[in-house]
Scaffold this motif. Structure first.
Motif, short mmCIF file in Angstrom:
data_model
loop_
_atom_site.label_atom_id
_atom_site.label_comp_id
_atom_site.label_asym_id
_atom_site.label_seq_id
_atom_site.Cartn_x
_atom_site.Cartn_y
_atom_site.Cartn_z
N GLU A 124 -2.27 3.02 -1.74
CA GLU A 124 -3.29 3.10 -0.69
C GLU A 124 -4.43 4.04 -1.07
OE1 GLU A 124 -3.39 3.59 4.18
OE2 GLU A 124 -1.75 4.46 3.01
N ILE A 176 -5.58 -6.86 1.59
CA ILE A 176 -6.22 -5.64 2.10
C ILE A 176 -6.84 -4.79 1.00
CG2 ILE A 176 -4.73 -5.54 4.13
CD1 ILE A 176 -3.12 -3.34 2.68
N GLY A 177 -6.60 -5.15 -0.27
CA GLY A 177 -7.19 -4.37 -1.35
C GLY A 177 -6.77 -4.87 -2.72
N LYS A 230 0.81 -1.22 0.00
CA LYS A 230 0.00 0.00 0.00
C LYS A 230 0.84 1.27 0.00
CE LYS A 230 -0.62 0.16 5.04
NZ LYS A 230 -1.63 0.21 6.14
N ASP A 239 -8.97 -0.48 -4.11
CA ASP A 239 -10.33 -0.79 -3.68
C ASP A 239 -10.25 -1.77 -2.51
OD1 ASP A 239 -12.98 -1.36 -3.36
OD2 ASP A 239 -13.25 -2.34 -5.31
N GLU A 240 -10.76 -1.36 -1.36
CA GLU A 240 -10.66 -2.19 -0.17
C GLU A 240 -11.77 -3.25 -0.10
OE1 GLU A 240 -10.40 0.19 3.32
OE2 GLU A 240 -8.76 1.42 2.55
N ASN A 241 -12.82 -3.05 -0.86
CA ASN A 241 -13.92 -4.03 -0.88
C ASN A 241 -13.66 -5.05 -1.98
OD1 ASN A 241 -15.41 -2.69 1.18
ND2 ASN A 241 -16.05 -1.16 -0.33
#
Length: 444
Positions: free
Chosen positions: A192, A174-175, A141, A196-198
């Motif tokens: 970071e 984490i993404g 990130k 996209d974190e989802n």
């Protein structure tokens, strides 16, 4: 056309021109040609291919062709092929080969690759872990976009897909970030900021069919696979998902036709194996059909009194079987694509009953008129056939739609509840229903 060109160049032994022709062809087309030529010529053509192309052709071959090539090629040639293949393809090849062939293939791979292959081979068959590829692009990130693009340039050539990169921290996912986002973002921006974190993901022990369905449903190029500690361990790409769906569809079609599933192709399966796959189902259905014969014997006196009753049995049995098969096919298809769930049980039954009433009344009117005109204007017989028709169509539709749903609920393949089984069940039910109505109306 190119097949004739290849054969002509082989015959003339013009290998330079043949190699140039092969370079213009897709690996799948080359495999189709190799399937139709002599094995000696197959080895010759394979050795003319470039390393990358040879690996792709080897991946697309059937197991018999691969085994023959493995026995014919030298260790150095096999090493080149294995080095160029993606890990998930290597695992697929090894799973189909006899133990002695697997040992030889593993012996020509380096220690690191061998450890990765062995790790993948330990996952249960038909799980996401067994089909995933451990070669993906991982980013941090705190990287800048410029650093990320530089990493993709350095390692992307050895990765099956680079369109989606995954952001990890201490190996945990984490993404994710698409290459499109990297190319359109400023070079100094941090990963970071744009990731996209989802992220949609699957687990190593998830069923491969569920993973393939998720890729299809959400239109993904690849889906990340995490283990029980939520660490990223691999990805399943869309081409792997397509193969899974093809295999599952083939299996469902086989089971719906009353044939034991078989992984080999039609021509790649021996006559004996074909007979073995089909005879078991036919034997079971044949023995279950004896129940219908016993019921007919019970109504022997009724048939002796009115021989005309026998003439309607094939029509009624055929109609009930076809009606049930129609419903089961629609429900099995709905379950396969995720359109129907078990929670929709009563909605499905209610819909099929309404369809059955419309279809049954229509068939009853047509048959009632036909029977009345053809059989001495016997109104009672016409009514009996009409009522029977409505009853068996409604029953068949209910049986056809409920059995696949119940099979899915208890963990069986819904395709088991297809045409052969439905027809056999409905044959018995139709005869019982038919003679119950006849004996009631004629007071036999």
């Amino acid at each position: 056309m190119k097949k004739e060109q290849v054969e002509e160049l082989l015959e003339k032994r013009e290998f330079k021109e043949l190699k140039e022709l092969l370079e213009t062809m897709h690996p799948v087309d080359i495999v189709e040609i190799l399937e139709d030529i002599e094995q000696r010529q197959m080895i010759l053509i394979f050795r003319l291919l470039a390393k990358e192309e040879a690996a792709e052709v080897f991946t697309d071959m059937n197991s018999d062709m691969r085994e023959y090539l493995i026995n014919a090629l030298t260790d150095s040639e096999l090493e080149e092929v294995m080095d160029e293949m993606y890990l998930d393809d290597s695992v697929d090849v090894l799973e189909e080969m006899p133990a002695n062939v697997v040992d030889r293939l593993l012996s020509v791979t380096d220690e690191e690759t061998r450890q990765k292959i062995n790790a993948l081979l330990q996952y249960p068959e038909d799980s996401a872990g067994s089909i995933m590829n451990v070669e993906y692009i991982s980013l941090r990130k705190e990287m800048t976009v410029e650093e990320a693009i530089l990493k993709i340039r350095q390692v992307g050539i050895n990765r099956e897909t680079i369109y989606t990169c995954y952001v990890t921290e201490k190996k945990k996912l984490i993404g994710a970030v698409d290459v499109k986002d990297l190319l359109t973002a400023g070079e100094s921006r941090l990963i970071e900021e744009i990731m996209d974190e989802n992220v949609l993901c699957a687990r190593t022990l998830d069923d491969q069919e569920e993973v393939a369905s998720k890729i299809r449903k959400y239109g993904l190029v690849a889906i990340p696979i995490i283990d029980h500690e939520n660490c990223l361990v691999g990805i399943v790409t869309v081409d792997d998902a397509m193969l899974v769906m093809q295999e599952e569809t083939t299996e469902d079609i086989s089971m719906m036709a009353g044939v034991s599933p078989n992984e080999d192709s039609y021509f790649g399966t021996s006559v004996f194996q074909h007979a073995k796959n089909r005879s078991l189902w036919l034997m079971l259905l044949m023995l279950s059909a004896t129940v219908s014969g016993e019921i007919l014997a019970h109504y022997e006196k009724a048939m002796a009194a009115m021989p005309v009753l026998i003439t309607f049995i094939p029509m009624l049995m055929g109609t009930s079987g076809n009606s049930g098969s129609q419903s089961s096919t629609m429900v099995i298809r709905g379950l396969a694509v995720g359109e129907i769930q078990f929670k929709d049980f009563f909605r499905v039954v209610f819909k099929e009953i309404r369809v059955a009433l419309i279809v049954g009344v229509l068939l009853a009117i047509v048959n009632g008129v036909r029977v009345y005109l053809m059989y001495d204007q016997d109104l009672t017989l016409a009514i009996a056939i009409g009522i029977t028709m409505i009853a068996i169509v409604c029953m068949a539709k209910c049986v056809g739609c409920t059995l696949p749903l119940l099979a899915k609920k208890i963990g069986l393949d819904p395709a088991l509840m297809a045409a052969p089984l439905i027809s056999t069940i409905m044959d018995t039910c139709t005869i019982l229903m038919y003679f119950a109505i006849i004996t009631a109306l004629y007071r036999m």
